[in-house]
Design a protein around this motif. Structure first.
Motif, PDB file in Angstrom:
ATOM      1  N   TYR A  90      39.516  39.910  73.524  1.00 40.51           N
ATOM      2  CA  TYR A  90      39.274  39.428  74.878  1.00 40.51           C
ATOM      3  C   TYR A  90      37.795  39.602  75.233  1.00 40.51           C
ATOM      4  O   TYR A  90      37.100  40.419  74.649  1.00 40.51           O
ATOM      5  CB  TYR A  90      40.162  40.155  75.901  1.00 40.51           C
ATOM      6  CG  TYR A  90      40.136  41.659  75.788  1.00 40.51           C
ATOM      7  CD1 TYR A  90      39.195  42.425  76.471  1.00 40.51           C
ATOM      8  CD2 TYR A  90      41.054  42.326  74.977  1.00 40.51           C
ATOM      9  CE1 TYR A  90      39.167  43.799  76.352  1.00 40.51           C
ATOM     10  CE2 TYR A  90      41.037  43.706  74.864  1.00 40.51           C
ATOM     11  CZ  TYR A  90      40.092  44.436  75.558  1.00 40.51           C
ATOM     12  OH  TYR A  90      40.056  45.795  75.439  1.00 40.51           O
ATOM     13  N   GLU A  91      37.338  38.807  76.207  1.00 44.91           N
ATOM     14  CA  GLU A  91      35.981  38.947  76.712  1.00 44.91           C
ATOM     15  C   GLU A  91      35.991  39.941  77.859  1.00 44.91           C
ATOM     16  O   GLU A  91      36.905  39.961  78.670  1.00 44.91           O
ATOM     17  CB  GLU A  91      35.444  37.600  77.200  1.00 44.91           C
ATOM     18  CG  GLU A  91      35.161  36.642  76.071  1.00 44.91           C
ATOM     19  CD  GLU A  91      34.534  35.339  76.546  1.00 44.91           C
ATOM     20  OE1 GLU A  91      33.904  35.320  77.629  1.00 44.91           O
ATOM     21  OE2 GLU A  91      34.689  34.335  75.828  1.00 44.91           O
ATOM     22  N   THR A  92      34.973  40.766  77.902  1.00 39.68           N
ATOM     23  CA  THR A  92      34.838  41.752  78.970  1.00 39.68           C
ATOM     24  C   THR A  92      33.366  42.112  79.122  1.00 39.68           C
ATOM     25  O   THR A  92      32.511  41.546  78.445  1.00 39.68           O
ATOM     26  CB  THR A  92      35.713  42.994  78.682  1.00 39.68           C
ATOM     27  OG1 THR A  92      35.780  43.791  79.852  1.00 39.68           O
ATOM     28  CG2 THR A  92      35.181  43.805  77.522  1.00 39.68           C
ATOM     29  N   ARG A  93      33.079  43.058  79.981  1.00 38.85           N
ATOM     30  CA  ARG A  93      31.711  43.540  80.168  1.00 38.85           C
ATOM     31  C   ARG A  93      31.688  45.040  79.893  1.00 38.85           C
ATOM     32  O   ARG A  93      32.552  45.771  80.357  1.00 38.85           O
ATOM     33  CB  ARG A  93      31.219  43.253  81.580  1.00 38.85           C
ATOM     34  CG  ARG A  93      31.153  41.774  81.891  1.00 38.85           C
ATOM     35  CD  ARG A  93      30.489  41.495  83.214  1.00 38.85           C
ATOM     36  NE  ARG A  93      29.043  41.642  83.164  1.00 38.85           N
ATOM     37  CZ  ARG A  93      28.199  40.735  82.681  1.00 38.85           C
ATOM     38  NH1 ARG A  93      28.650  39.607  82.195  1.00 38.85           N
ATOM     39  NH2 ARG A  93      26.904  40.950  82.670  1.00 38.85           N
ATOM     40  N   THR A 100      23.551  48.872  83.972  1.00 39.14           N
ATOM     41  CA  THR A 100      23.664  47.426  83.867  1.00 39.14           C
ATOM     42  C   THR A 100      24.836  47.096  82.944  1.00 39.14           C
ATOM     43  O   THR A 100      25.367  47.978  82.258  1.00 39.14           O
ATOM     44  CB  THR A 100      22.370  46.790  83.327  1.00 39.14           C
ATOM     45  OG1 THR A 100      22.091  47.343  82.024  1.00 39.14           O
ATOM     46  CG2 THR A 100      21.185  47.066  84.259  1.00 39.14           C
ATOM     47  N   THR A 101      25.250  45.838  82.941  1.00 35.46           N
ATOM     48  CA  THR A 101      26.386  45.461  82.106  1.00 35.46           C
ATOM     49  C   THR A 101      25.986  44.386  81.111  1.00 35.46           C
ATOM     50  O   THR A 101      24.998  43.676  81.301  1.00 35.46           O
ATOM     51  CB  THR A 101      27.570  44.949  82.955  1.00 35.46           C
ATOM     52  OG1 THR A 101      27.180  43.767  83.649  1.00 35.46           O
ATOM     53  CG2 THR A 101      28.034  46.003  83.931  1.00 35.46           C
ATOM     54  N   VAL A 102      26.772  44.281  80.055  1.00 36.10           N
ATOM     55  CA  VAL A 102      26.536  43.290  79.010  1.00 36.10           C
ATOM     56  C   VAL A 102      27.880  42.645  78.653  1.00 36.10           C
ATOM     57  O   VAL A 102      28.870  43.353  78.449  1.00 36.10           O
ATOM     58  CB  VAL A 102      25.849  43.923  77.769  1.00 36.10           C
ATOM     59  CG1 VAL A 102      26.663  45.040  77.180  1.00 36.10           C
ATOM     60  CG2 VAL A 102      25.537  42.891  76.725  1.00 36.10           C
ATOM     61  N   PRO A 103      27.915  41.293  78.620  1.00 38.03           N
ATOM     62  CA  PRO A 103      29.171  40.629  78.244  1.00 38.03           C
ATOM     63  C   PRO A 103      29.401  40.732  76.739  1.00 38.03           C
ATOM     64  O   PRO A 103      28.467  40.591  75.951  1.00 38.03           O
ATOM     65  CB  PRO A 103      28.945  39.174  78.669  1.00 38.03           C
ATOM     66  CG  PRO A 103      27.462  38.993  78.646  1.00 38.03           C
ATOM     67  CD  PRO A 103      26.865  40.329  78.967  1.00 38.03           C
ATOM     68  N   LEU A 127      27.688  38.671  73.879  1.00 40.20           N
ATOM     69  CA  LEU A 127      27.818  37.255  74.207  1.00 40.20           C
ATOM     70  C   LEU A 127      26.691  36.810  75.139  1.00 40.20           C
ATOM     71  O   LEU A 127      26.218  37.585  75.963  1.00 40.20           O
ATOM     72  CB  LEU A 127      29.147  36.982  74.914  1.00 40.20           C
ATOM     73  CG  LEU A 127      30.427  37.291  74.154  1.00 40.20           C
ATOM     74  CD1 LEU A 127      31.632  37.091  75.065  1.00 40.20           C
ATOM     75  CD2 LEU A 127      30.536  36.415  72.919  1.00 40.20           C
ATOM     76  N   ALA A 128      26.299  35.559  75.003  1.00 41.39           N
ATOM     77  CA  ALA A 128      25.391  34.894  75.944  1.00 41.39           C
ATOM     78  C   ALA A 128      25.973  33.513  76.174  1.00 41.39           C
ATOM     79  O   ALA A 128      26.204  32.773  75.212  1.00 41.39           O
ATOM     80  CB  ALA A 128      23.977  34.802  75.392  1.00 41.39           C
ATOM     81  N   ASP A 129      26.255  33.183  77.411  1.00 42.81           N
ATOM     82  CA  ASP A 129      26.882  31.902  77.748  1.00 42.81           C
ATOM     83  C   ASP A 129      28.182  31.700  76.974  1.00 42.81           C
ATOM     84  O   ASP A 129      28.499  30.595  76.544  1.00 42.81           O
ATOM     85  CB  ASP A 129      25.929  30.733  77.489  1.00 42.81           C
ATOM     86  CG  ASP A 129      24.670  30.830  78.337  1.00 42.81           C
ATOM     87  OD1 ASP A 129      24.785  31.240  79.501  1.00 42.81           O
ATOM     88  OD2 ASP A 129      23.593  30.487  77.835  1.00 42.81           O
TER      89      ASP A 129
END
Length: 136
Positions: A90-93, A100-103, A127-129
């Protein structure tokens, strides 16, 4: 933090492979405490070598992700005591040390190594975009 925690030691050539991955990799014990974090994860989150060891894996999560779990929205946290569980993705942060957060794309699965106490393997791809990116 548990002071009696024994860090997981990886042995060559596995150690070399894990430490050179672009993806962040962590292993948590059956209570959720981190017993391994590779260099990529430490770099991604702004921690120094060994700083994550002994901390509960939820230290990695953004407040937004924790809030989604509490409200029942989005992917739910993995169950550590269910070793037959399959791989989840799954995608998360993630939360960096500076707040700060990073996807990331998170993949997690039980790690069955013959011991009585199951462990949990996490792999985090930045992830980026919505697409994987290189952290190096």
């Amino acid at each position: 933090m548990r002071t009696h925690l024994q860090p997981l030691e990886l042995h060559n050539p596995l150690d070399q492979i894990i430490q050179t991955l672009v993806e962040g990799v962590a292993i948590a014990d059956d209570l959720g405490h981190l017993i391994f974090a590779n260099h990529a994860l430490e770099q991604l989150l702004g921690y120094g070598p060994g700083e994550l060891l002994g901390r509960h894996w939820t230290i990695l999560l953004s407040e937004q992700t924790k809030g989604q779990w509490e409200s029942g929205k989005g992917a739910q946290p993995p169950k550590f005591r269910t070793p037959t569980e399959s791989t989840e993705s799954y995608e998360t942060r993630l939360r960096r040390k500076d707040g700060t957060t990073v996807p990331v794309l998170t993949r997690t699965r039980p790690l069955l190594d013959g011991e009585q106490r199951p462990k949990r393997l996490f792999a985090f791809t930045p992830l980026a975009d919505g697409h994987p990116v290189s952290t190096r």
